[in-house]
Design a protein around this motif. Structure first.
Motif, mmCIF file in Angstrom:
data_model
loop_
_atom_site.group_PDB
_atom_site.id
_atom_site.type_symbol
_atom_site.label_atom_id
_atom_site.label_comp_id
_atom_site.label_asym_id
_atom_site.label_seq_id
_atom_site.Cartn_x
_atom_site.Cartn_y
_atom_site.Cartn_z
ATOM 1 N N VAL A 136 0.851 -1.180 0.000
ATOM 2 C CA VAL A 136 0.000 0.000 0.000
ATOM 3 C C VAL A 136 0.889 1.233 0.000
ATOM 4 O O VAL A 136 1.948 1.261 0.644
ATOM 5 N N ILE A 137 0.483 2.238 -0.776
ATOM 6 C CA ILE A 137 1.061 3.568 -0.684
ATOM 7 C C ILE A 137 -0.080 4.549 -0.514
ATOM 8 O O ILE A 137 -1.229 4.258 -0.866
ATOM 9 N N TRP A 138 0.182 5.716 0.031
ATOM 10 C CA TRP A 138 -0.872 6.684 0.298
ATOM 11 C C TRP A 138 -0.374 8.105 0.035
ATOM 12 O O TRP A 138 0.837 8.365 0.002
ATOM 13 N N ALA A 139 -1.338 9.009 -0.150
ATOM 14 C CA ALA A 139 -1.015 10.423 -0.354
ATOM 15 C C ALA A 139 -2.194 11.268 0.092
ATOM 16 O O ALA A 139 -3.347 10.842 0.013
ATOM 17 N N GLY A 165 -17.367 -1.627 4.944
ATOM 18 C CA GLY A 165 -18.589 -2.268 5.404
ATOM 19 C C GLY A 165 -19.595 -1.286 5.961
ATOM 20 O O GLY A 165 -19.294 -0.109 6.217
ATOM 21 N N GLU A 166 -20.806 -1.776 6.192
ATOM 22 C CA GLU A 166 -21.871 -0.917 6.712
ATOM 23 C C GLU A 166 -21.555 -0.404 8.116
ATOM 24 O O GLU A 166 -22.108 0.623 8.549
ATOM 25 N N ASP A 167 -20.653 -1.073 8.828
ATOM 26 C CA ASP A 167 -20.243 -0.618 10.159
ATOM 27 C C ASP A 167 -18.956 0.199 10.122
ATOM 28 O O ASP A 167 -18.391 0.526 11.163
ATOM 29 N N GLY A 168 -18.466 0.530 8.917
ATOM 30 C CA GLY A 168 -17.258 1.339 8.786
ATOM 31 C C GLY A 168 -15.960 0.561 8.725
ATOM 32 O O GLY A 168 -14.892 1.156 8.563
ATOM 33 N N THR A 169 -16.013 -0.755 8.877
ATOM 34 C CA THR A 169 -14.790 -1.554 8.769
ATOM 35 C C THR A 169 -14.271 -1.530 7.335
ATOM 36 O O THR A 169 -15.035 -1.424 6.374
ATOM 37 N N ARG A 170 -12.954 -1.654 7.197
ATOM 38 C CA ARG A 170 -12.308 -1.629 5.887
ATOM 39 C C ARG A 170 -11.819 -3.018 5.526
ATOM 40 O O ARG A 170 -11.302 -3.751 6.374
ATOM 41 N N TRP A 171 -11.950 -3.342 4.242
ATOM 42 C CA TRP A 171 -11.615 -4.678 3.759
ATOM 43 C C TRP A 171 -10.888 -4.607 2.416
ATOM 44 O O TRP A 171 -11.069 -3.663 1.655
ATOM 45 N N LEU A 172 -10.107 -5.639 2.172
ATOM 46 C CA LEU A 172 -9.615 -5.905 0.833
ATOM 47 C C LEU A 172 -10.213 -7.218 0.361
ATOM 48 O O LEU A 172 -10.010 -8.267 1.005
ATOM 49 N N PHE A 173 -10.998 -7.171 -0.721
ATOM 50 C CA PHE A 173 -11.439 -8.394 -1.370
ATOM 51 C C PHE A 173 -10.329 -8.845 -2.315
ATOM 52 O O PHE A 173 -9.689 -8.024 -2.977
ATOM 53 N N LEU A 174 -10.115 -10.172 -2.380
ATOM 54 C CA LEU A 174 -8.928 -10.725 -3.030
ATOM 55 C C LEU A 174 -9.318 -11.761 -4.072
ATOM 56 O O LEU A 174 -10.482 -12.176 -4.161
ATOM 57 N N SER A 175 -8.367 -12.183 -4.843
ATOM 58 C CA SER A 175 -8.591 -13.246 -5.815
ATOM 59 C C SER A 175 -9.086 -14.507 -5.120
ATOM 60 O O SER A 175 -8.804 -14.748 -3.944
ATOM 61 N N GLY A 176 -9.843 -15.324 -5.871
ATOM 62 C CA GLY A 176 -10.321 -16.593 -5.347
ATOM 63 C C GLY A 176 -11.556 -16.506 -4.487
ATOM 64 O O GLY A 176 -11.980 -17.511 -3.909
ATOM 65 N N GLY A 177 -12.147 -15.307 -4.356
ATOM 66 C CA GLY A 177 -13.326 -15.157 -3.500
ATOM 67 C C GLY A 177 -13.003 -14.951 -2.043
ATOM 68 O O GLY A 177 -13.864 -15.172 -1.180
ATOM 69 N N ASP A 178 -11.803 -14.516 -1.729
ATOM 70 C CA ASP A 178 -11.386 -14.290 -0.346
ATOM 71 C C ASP A 178 -11.403 -12.797 -0.011
ATOM 72 O O ASP A 178 -11.531 -11.939 -0.882
ATOM 73 N N ARG A 179 -11.237 -12.505 1.271
ATOM 74 C CA ARG A 179 -11.084 -11.125 1.714
ATOM 75 C C ARG A 179 -10.250 -11.118 2.990
ATOM 76 O O ARG A 179 -10.086 -12.138 3.662
ATOM 77 N N ILE A 180 -9.721 -9.916 3.323
ATOM 78 C CA ILE A 180 -8.999 -9.734 4.578
ATOM 79 C C ILE A 180 -9.344 -8.355 5.125
ATOM 80 O O ILE A 180 -9.563 -7.404 4.364
ATOM 81 N N LEU A 182 -8.765 -4.798 6.951
ATOM 82 C CA LEU A 182 -7.720 -3.794 7.083
ATOM 83 C C LEU A 182 -7.826 -3.092 8.433
ATOM 84 O O LEU A 182 -8.921 -2.956 9.001
ATOM 85 N N ALA A 183 -6.696 -2.630 8.930
ATOM 86 C CA ALA A 183 -6.702 -1.741 10.082
ATOM 87 C C ALA A 183 -7.400 -0.441 9.705
ATOM 88 O O ALA A 183 -7.497 -0.107 8.517
ATOM 89 N N PRO A 184 -7.898 0.312 10.686
ATOM 90 C CA PRO A 184 -8.632 1.548 10.363
ATOM 91 C C PRO A 184 -7.850 2.524 9.488
ATOM 92 O O PRO A 184 -8.450 3.248 8.678
ATOM 93 N N ASP A 185 -6.514 2.559 9.640
ATOM 94 C CA ASP A 185 -5.736 3.488 8.815
ATOM 95 C C ASP A 185 -5.428 2.929 7.434
ATOM 96 O O ASP A 185 -4.827 3.612 6.593
ATOM 97 N N GLY A 186 -5.823 1.675 7.149
ATOM 98 C CA GLY A 186 -5.637 1.070 5.840
ATOM 99 C C GLY A 186 -4.218 0.677 5.501
ATOM 100 O O GLY A 186 -3.939 0.287 4.364
ATOM 101 N N LEU A 187 -3.316 0.708 6.475
ATOM 102 C CA LEU A 187 -1.900 0.489 6.197
ATOM 103 C C LEU A 187 -1.381 -0.850 6.701
ATOM 104 O O LEU A 187 -0.190 -1.135 6.611
#
Length: 526
Positions: A136-139, A165-180, A182-187
């Motif tokens: 991840v990179i950010w600006a 998400g609807e509760d404000g959580t952050r996610w990365l959806f990934l290949s293969g139908g998976d997800r993980i 993210l921390a609130p800062d996305g880093l």
């Protein structure tokens, strides 16, 4: 009516379409000519309220698009080219200009990034090969500066798609139908990847490259989250790559398959665009909705995967459908937004060095930037290696089926330099010279070395006319030209032969010893 493979390729190369009339032999009618911009390059905006695909000609695969108020930003996979992840800007979804290259440090081969904005900050999630992980990179400003890459340590997945998400959580959806998560800062990530979605499967009788569910993009619209995915493989059979979708009322699922899957798929070799997939949805300034995805141009795998724009329609049952058909004909532009002039000139007087936005090194070392500089309208490129294969050449993206480029080149004692058409370090062609001999490049190897009558300085020209390549030399600054006695055919210089998902790119190289000097680089589409 069906065509054999040769007819289909010829039809596309000539820019024609076929019309079938009952009882009458099929006739070819001219397809609409593309509009022309810088250096006569084709551009999408026809200037009459319509546009014609491709949206981004040449190698612009895996598009990721961000609507940010009235501005739109888009970037693409850049693989082994650095600086990478060039961010393009638009106000109308049709006309685009490059802003900056967000990734300057070589972290591997960049695949299918994700550009997003969350709470005022811009993020780029970047999967790589060699090593296989995601970064991840950010600006705080889209123009940068962008942060140094942070390794998210995701060794078994590609193509991250950001979602909230609807509760404000952050996610990365990934290949293969998976997800993980993210921390609130996305880093950084939280926990381990989890499997949340089993993608729709096509019939076993279809010609595809493989299942390969990848490129997940998540959009929240109305009551639903929509998950758009690519399956069928990226290249291989033209009928393989496709767009599917699912929806859920919650980011946690369950996911319901779209009843119209696949939403986009090439079904015939007659079509203008092959292997269409990897889609995102975006709203235009006038409130209409569109999809951007990529595809190969019929007969021109050498141009890589090009970005396409397809109108969509939301249906009464809460689904959407694509309306652009095979994308071979002009369509009405989305309304609203102030257009910027599309693209950029590839010709270069080297008053400055457009490093990243135009010129990119192939697989550069940590100190590669020091090799290139401009002085008094001259590009100085320090030698590296012995040939294009190990010299980290400087390359461009050219999106027309036919073009020529030329440059005044001066080599140092012990140096070799020239012009090339470069797929990767194992597959390229071109013409170079030292102070005594020419060197021809073909199939990624060095071949003939005839005598060079011009010494250390001459002007070279390369013509790539729909895969037929010729070389020309001039010892009097282009006043007269001599055709070099070696021609080539390069239609096989592409992914389905070599792998790597790249394109055949024009460029320059400097090898051996000393510093080569390049002046007055000119490019023109044919």
């Amino acid at each position: 009516m069906t065509l054999n493979r040769r007819e289909a390729l010829t039809t596309a190369a000539l820019g024609t379409s076929l019309i079938a009339v009952p009882g009458v032999k099929a006739q070819r009618t001219p397809a609409p000519p593309p509009a022309r911009g810088y250096d006569n390059q084709r551009i999408p905006d026809l200037g009459d309220g319509r546009f014609l695909n491709p949206l981004m000609a040449g190698d612009h695969p895996d598009p990721t698009i961000l609507k940010d108020g009235r501005d739109y930003y888009m970037t693409f996979s850049t693989f082994d080219s650095y600086p990478g992840l060039v961010i393009w800007h638009s106000r109308d979804l049709v006309n685009w200009r490059p802003l900056t290259a967000a990734l300057t440090r070589n972290i591997g081969s960049v695949w299918a990034p994700e550009l997003c904005k969350h709470k005022g900050r811009y993020y780029l999630y970047i999967p790589t090969k060699n090593p296989t992980t995601s970064w991840v990179i950010w600006a705080d400003r889209i123009e940068g500066p962008w942060s140094d890459p942070i390794d998210l340590k995701l060794p078994n997945h590609i193509d991250p798609g950001h979602a909230v998400g609807e509760d404000g959580t952050r996610w990365l959806f990934l290949s293969g139908g998976d997800r993980i998560r993210l921390a609130p800062d996305g880093l950084s990530t939280v926990g381990a990847p989890e499997h949340v979605y089993d993608p729709w499967r096509y019939p076993d009788s279809w010609d595809v490259e493989g299942f390969s569910p990848e490129g997940p993009k998540v959009l929240r619209h109305g009551e639903y989250y929509y998950l758009i995915t690519a399956v069928g493989g990226t290249a291989g059979p033209p009928t393989g790559h496709m767009v599917i979708a699912a929806r859920s009322r919650s980011i946690d699922g369950p996911w319901e398959h779209h009843p119209g899957n696949p939403l986009v798929r090439t079904t015939s070799l007659d079509e203008k665009w092959w292997s269409r997939g990897h889609a995102s949805l975006v709203e235009a300034p006038d409130g209409s909705w569109w999809s951007v995805y990529h595809g190969y141009e019929n007969g021109f795998w050498t141009l890589g995967r090009q970005t396409l724009l397809d109108p969509i329609e939301w249906t009464a049952d809460g689904w959407f459908r694509m309306k652009g058909g095979d994308l071979s004909q002009p369509m009405k532009k989305p309304g609203g937004g102030q257009a910027v002039r599309h693209g950029q000139a590839l010709s270069d007087d080297f008053a400055t060095l457009a490093y990243g936005t135009k010129w990119n090194f192939f697989r550069p070392g940590p100190d590669e930037r020091r090799r290139a500089r401009v002085e008094n309208g001259t590009l100085l490129l320090d030698a590296r290696g012995k040939a294009p294969s190990d010299s980290a050449p400087l390359l461009l993206i050219a999106g027309d089926p036919g073009y020529r480029f030329e440059c005044d080149i001066e080599v140092a004692p012990g140096g070799t330099a020239g012009l090339i058409l470069f797929y990767d370090d194992k597959l390229y062609c071109g013409l170079g010279f030292d102070e005594k001999r020419f060197v021809t490049h073909q199939y990624g190897i060095e071949r003939g070395r005839p005598a060079n009558p011009h010494g250390r300085r001459m002007r070279l020209r390369v013509v790539n006319d729909r895969h037929i390549v010729s070389f020309h030399t001039s010892g009097d600054d282009g006043a007269t030209w001599t055709r070099f006695d070696r021609g080539m055919e390069v239609s096989g210089y592409h992914h389905n032969v070599r792998g790597g998902f790249l394109m055949l790119r024009p460029g320059i190289y400097s090898a051996g010893q000393g510093t080569a000097r390049f002046r007055d680089f000119r490019f023109a589409a044919l």
